[in-house]
Design a protein around this motif. Structure first.
Motif, PDB file in Angstrom:
ATOM      1  N   ASP A  79      14.569  -5.310  -6.342  1.00  0.00           N
ATOM      2  CA  ASP A  79      14.628  -5.398  -7.801  1.00  0.00           C
ATOM      3  C   ASP A  79      14.436  -4.053  -8.486  1.00  0.00           C
ATOM      4  N   GLY A  80      14.283  -2.995  -7.720  1.00  0.00           N
ATOM      5  CA  GLY A  80      14.186  -1.655  -8.294  1.00  0.00           C
ATOM      6  C   GLY A  80      12.929  -1.400  -9.102  1.00  0.00           C
ATOM      7  N   PHE A 110       4.601   2.642  -9.354  1.00  0.00           N
ATOM      8  CA  PHE A 110       3.942   1.339  -9.297  1.00  0.00           C
ATOM      9  C   PHE A 110       3.773   0.892  -7.849  1.00  0.00           C
ATOM     10  N   ILE A 111       4.822   1.023  -7.064  1.00  0.00           N
ATOM     11  CA  ILE A 111       4.798   0.610  -5.658  1.00  0.00           C
ATOM     12  C   ILE A 111       3.756   1.394  -4.882  1.00  0.00           C
ATOM     13  N   ARG A 112       3.744   2.709  -5.034  1.00  0.00           N
ATOM     14  CA  ARG A 112       2.776   3.554  -4.321  1.00  0.00           C
ATOM     15  C   ARG A 112       1.337   3.200  -4.712  1.00  0.00           C
ATOM     16  N   TYR A 133       8.988  -7.991  -5.118  1.00  0.00           N
ATOM     17  CA  TYR A 133       9.951  -8.787  -5.860  1.00  0.00           C
ATOM     18  C   TYR A 133       9.459  -8.942  -7.291  1.00  0.00           C
ATOM     19  N   ARG A 134      10.364  -8.838  -8.233  1.00  0.00           N
ATOM     20  CA  ARG A 134       9.993  -9.031  -9.636  1.00  0.00           C
ATOM     21  C   ARG A 134       9.827 -10.522  -9.897  1.00  0.00           C
ATOM     22  N   ARG A 186       5.701  -9.841  -7.259  1.00  0.00           N
ATOM     23  CA  ARG A 186       5.164 -10.512  -6.087  1.00  0.00           C
ATOM     24  C   ARG A 186       5.260  -9.544  -4.925  1.00  0.00           C
ATOM     25  N   GLU A 187       4.173  -9.414  -4.168  1.00  0.00           N
ATOM     26  CA  GLU A 187       4.113  -8.449  -3.069  1.00  0.00           C
ATOM     27  C   GLU A 187       3.840  -9.195  -1.767  1.00  0.00           C
ATOM     28  N   VAL A 188       4.502  -8.775  -0.707  1.00  0.00           N
ATOM     29  CA  VAL A 188       4.274  -9.330   0.625  1.00  0.00           C
ATOM     30  C   VAL A 188       3.952  -8.164   1.544  1.00  0.00           C
TER      31      VAL A 188
END
Length: 88
Positions: free
Chosen positions: A9-10, A15-17, A37-38, A45-47
């Motif tokens: 989802d880009g 934010f990810i780091r 995932y947005r 949502r994070e896995v």
């Protein structure tokens, strides 16, 4: 950071780091792969897939939990040697 990141989802890289760093600190583990995932405009949502945790053998001798016996005196070493070993 050697983490495989799946981000279809880009979501923003910063934010990810930040999320990975926070989760690794909370879990006291290193992530192997993370999927983002947005969920909606405000949430994601994070896995997480974690690296295996190295487990060191722990022994219980006269009420103490210890990992290694290299600092034990002769009496404690003899006690450990005389113990019955049970197979798991």
């Amino acid at each position: 950071m050697n983490v495989e990141i799946y981000n279809p989802d880009g979501l923003p890289e910063e934010f990810i780091r930040a999320e990975i760093a926070q989760a690794e600190k909370e879990q006291n583990r290193k992530a192997r792969r993370v999927e983002f995932y947005r969920a909606d405009e405000q949430n994601a949502r994070e896995v997480f897939y974690w690296h295996p945790v190295n487990f060191q053998r722990i022994r219980r001798i006269t009420g103490y939990l210890v990992g290694t016996i290299d600092r034990w005196n002769d009496a404690k070493r003899a006690e450990e040697k005389d113990r019955v070993k049970h197979a798991c």
